[in-house]
Design a protein around this motif. Structure first.
Motif, mmCIF file in Angstrom:
data_model
loop_
_atom_site.group_PDB
_atom_site.id
_atom_site.type_symbol
_atom_site.label_atom_id
_atom_site.label_comp_id
_atom_site.label_asym_id
_atom_site.label_seq_id
_atom_site.Cartn_x
_atom_site.Cartn_y
_atom_site.Cartn_z
ATOM 1 N N GLY A 12 0.796 -1.220 0.000
ATOM 2 C CA GLY A 12 0.000 0.000 0.000
ATOM 3 C C GLY A 12 0.830 1.272 0.000
ATOM 4 N N GLY A 13 2.078 1.153 -0.382
ATOM 5 C CA GLY A 13 2.976 2.305 -0.376
ATOM 6 C C GLY A 13 3.975 2.260 0.764
ATOM 7 N N ALA A 14 3.723 1.475 1.805
ATOM 8 C CA ALA A 14 4.663 1.378 2.928
ATOM 9 C C ALA A 14 6.021 0.856 2.471
ATOM 10 C CB ALA A 14 4.088 0.476 4.030
ATOM 11 N N GLU A 15 6.027 0.055 1.411
ATOM 12 C CA GLU A 15 7.296 -0.506 0.927
ATOM 13 C C GLU A 15 8.277 0.576 0.482
ATOM 14 O OE1 GLU A 15 4.568 -0.318 -2.637
ATOM 15 O OE2 GLU A 15 4.338 -0.903 -0.548
ATOM 16 N N LEU A 16 7.768 1.768 0.136
ATOM 17 C CA LEU A 16 8.643 2.859 -0.292
ATOM 18 C C LEU A 16 9.587 3.303 0.826
ATOM 19 C CD1 LEU A 16 6.046 4.936 -2.329
ATOM 20 C CD2 LEU A 16 7.741 3.300 -3.184
ATOM 21 N N LEU A 17 9.210 3.057 2.070
ATOM 22 C CA LEU A 17 10.062 3.399 3.212
ATOM 23 C C LEU A 17 11.151 2.356 3.438
ATOM 24 C CD1 LEU A 17 7.221 4.465 5.676
ATOM 25 C CD2 LEU A 17 8.604 5.948 4.213
ATOM 26 N N PHE A 18 11.060 1.247 2.682
ATOM 27 C CA PHE A 18 11.980 0.122 2.831
ATOM 28 C C PHE A 18 12.683 -0.162 1.498
ATOM 29 C CE2 PHE A 18 8.713 -0.086 6.008
ATOM 30 C CZ PHE A 18 9.411 -0.381 7.164
ATOM 31 N N ASP A 19 13.116 0.899 0.835
ATOM 32 C CA ASP A 19 13.803 0.809 -0.467
ATOM 33 C C ASP A 19 12.966 0.126 -1.536
ATOM 34 O OD1 ASP A 19 16.079 2.242 0.074
ATOM 35 O OD2 ASP A 19 17.372 0.495 0.392
ATOM 36 N N GLY A 20 11.639 0.184 -1.402
ATOM 37 C CA GLY A 20 10.757 -0.389 -2.409
ATOM 38 C C GLY A 20 10.662 -1.905 -2.353
ATOM 39 N N VAL A 21 11.264 -2.525 -1.337
ATOM 40 C CA VAL A 21 11.239 -3.985 -1.217
ATOM 41 C C VAL A 21 9.993 -4.382 -0.428
ATOM 42 C CG1 VAL A 21 12.457 -6.025 -0.374
ATOM 43 C CG2 VAL A 21 13.746 -4.081 -1.290
ATOM 44 N N GLN A 42 15.458 -0.546 13.293
ATOM 45 C CA GLN A 42 16.919 -0.581 13.298
ATOM 46 C C GLN A 42 17.519 -1.264 12.073
ATOM 47 O OE1 GLN A 42 17.723 -2.556 16.998
ATOM 48 N NE2 GLN A 42 17.355 -0.723 18.215
ATOM 49 N N ASN A 43 16.793 -2.227 11.491
ATOM 50 C CA ASN A 43 17.402 -3.070 10.470
ATOM 51 C C ASN A 43 16.811 -2.965 9.064
ATOM 52 O OD1 ASN A 43 19.357 -4.939 12.075
ATOM 53 N ND2 ASN A 43 17.505 -4.785 13.302
ATOM 54 N N LEU A 44 15.556 -2.565 8.934
ATOM 55 C CA LEU A 44 14.926 -2.545 7.602
ATOM 56 C C LEU A 44 14.512 -1.158 7.143
ATOM 57 C CD1 LEU A 44 12.555 -5.680 7.737
ATOM 58 C CD2 LEU A 44 14.848 -5.527 6.748
ATOM 59 N N LEU A 45 14.035 -0.336 8.049
ATOM 60 C CA LEU A 45 13.479 0.975 7.700
ATOM 61 C C LEU A 45 14.582 1.877 7.167
ATOM 62 C CD1 LEU A 45 10.857 2.645 7.758
ATOM 63 C CD2 LEU A 45 11.446 3.329 10.078
ATOM 64 N N LYS A 46 14.385 2.420 5.976
ATOM 65 C CA LYS A 46 15.421 3.206 5.318
ATOM 66 C C LYS A 46 15.200 4.706 5.424
ATOM 67 C CE LYS A 46 17.511 -0.451 3.904
ATOM 68 N NZ LYS A 46 18.607 -0.957 4.715
ATOM 69 N N GLU A 47 13.952 5.151 5.559
ATOM 70 C CA GLU A 47 13.695 6.587 5.596
ATOM 71 C C GLU A 47 12.379 6.896 6.287
ATOM 72 O OE1 GLU A 47 12.037 8.153 1.639
ATOM 73 O OE2 GLU A 47 13.427 6.562 1.042
ATOM 74 N N ARG A 48 12.254 8.116 6.772
ATOM 75 C CA ARG A 48 11.036 8.688 7.332
ATOM 76 C C ARG A 48 10.297 7.772 8.311
ATOM 77 N NH1 ARG A 48 8.079 12.375 3.379
ATOM 78 N NH2 ARG A 48 7.324 13.115 5.371
ATOM 79 N N PRO A 49 10.945 7.418 9.430
ATOM 80 C CA PRO A 49 10.300 6.520 10.395
ATOM 81 C C PRO A 49 8.970 7.061 10.909
ATOM 82 C CG PRO A 49 12.283 7.512 11.329
ATOM 83 C CD PRO A 49 12.263 7.840 9.866
ATOM 84 N N GLU A 50 8.794 8.380 10.892
ATOM 85 C CA GLU A 50 7.538 8.965 11.383
ATOM 86 C C GLU A 50 6.346 8.596 10.505
ATOM 87 O OE1 GLU A 50 9.229 11.951 8.469
ATOM 88 O OE2 GLU A 50 10.062 10.686 10.039
ATOM 89 N N LEU A 51 6.588 8.124 9.280
ATOM 90 C CA LEU A 51 5.494 7.688 8.413
ATOM 91 C C LEU A 51 5.100 6.231 8.669
ATOM 92 C CD1 LEU A 51 6.400 9.338 4.988
ATOM 93 C CD2 LEU A 51 4.816 10.137 6.749
ATOM 94 N N PHE A 52 5.897 5.534 9.469
ATOM 95 C CA PHE A 52 5.616 4.132 9.756
ATOM 96 C C PHE A 52 5.332 3.887 11.244
ATOM 97 C CE2 PHE A 52 7.034 -0.304 10.550
ATOM 98 C CZ PHE A 52 6.097 -0.946 9.752
ATOM 99 N N LEU A 53 6.077 4.569 12.098
ATOM 100 C CA LEU A 53 5.967 4.339 13.538
ATOM 101 C C LEU A 53 5.462 5.568 14.268
ATOM 102 C CD1 LEU A 53 9.400 2.558 13.984
ATOM 103 C CD2 LEU A 53 7.170 1.467 14.047
ATOM 104 N N GLN A 54 4.739 5.324 15.354
ATOM 105 C CA GLN A 54 4.320 6.394 16.252
ATOM 106 C C GLN A 54 4.459 5.839 17.666
ATOM 107 O OE1 GLN A 54 0.843 8.737 15.180
ATOM 108 N NE2 GLN A 54 0.159 8.630 17.301
ATOM 109 N N GLY A 55 5.391 6.383 18.426
ATOM 110 C CA GLY A 55 5.693 5.807 19.733
ATOM 111 C C GLY A 55 6.287 4.422 19.533
ATOM 112 N N GLU A 56 5.763 3.436 20.248
ATOM 113 C CA GLU A 56 6.289 2.079 20.094
ATOM 114 C C GLU A 56 5.412 1.213 19.189
ATOM 115 O OE1 GLU A 56 4.468 -0.033 24.116
ATOM 116 O OE2 GLU A 56 6.594 0.362 23.981
ATOM 117 N N SER A 57 4.425 1.828 18.537
ATOM 118 C CA SER A 57 3.515 1.086 17.676
ATOM 119 C C SER A 57 3.589 1.630 16.249
ATOM 120 C CB SER A 57 2.075 1.211 18.212
ATOM 121 O OG SER A 57 1.211 0.340 17.498
#
Length: 101
Positions: A13-22, A47-62
């Motif tokens: 759904g577009g989330a893969e763009l934050l993970f180098d498109g993988v 720490q290991n997969l997210l490549k950019e803009r963590p605020e678009l994927f994570l909020q707090g610990e969720s």
């Protein structure tokens, strides 16, 4: 000591763009003192997969609102959300419902 856990982690759904498109990642989580749960998986992903803009994927610990999480094709809300204990060969899918317009 919890044994290593092998998972398939998918983004769509577009989330893969934050993970180098993988979209699909086969991962093995290392041994740790306590069993792996979704809460710890999210930290590991950051720490290991997210490549950019963590605020678009994570909020707090969720995950951020608007990200659907499916564990073995079931809504994570039915599985215990962050407290779900991961099992070897689980499939965890994150789908973004946040789209520009």
């Amino acid at each position: 000591m919890a044994a290593p856990v092998s998972l398939q982690v998918e983004f769509g759904g577009g989330a893969e763009l934050l993970f180098d498109g993988v979209k699909k990642h086969q991962v093995t989580l290392p041994c740790q003192p306590e069993p792996w749960d979704i809460r710890n998986l999210l930290k590991w992903i950051k720490q290991n997969l997210l490549k950019e803009r963590p605020e678009l994927f994570l909020q707090g610990e969720s995950v951020r609102p608007g990200i659907l999480v499916l564990i073995n094709e079931a809504d994570w809300e039915l599985m215990g959300e962050l407290d779900y204990k991961l099992q070897d060969q689980d499939n965890v899918l994150f789908i973004s419902t946040l789209h520009g317009g």
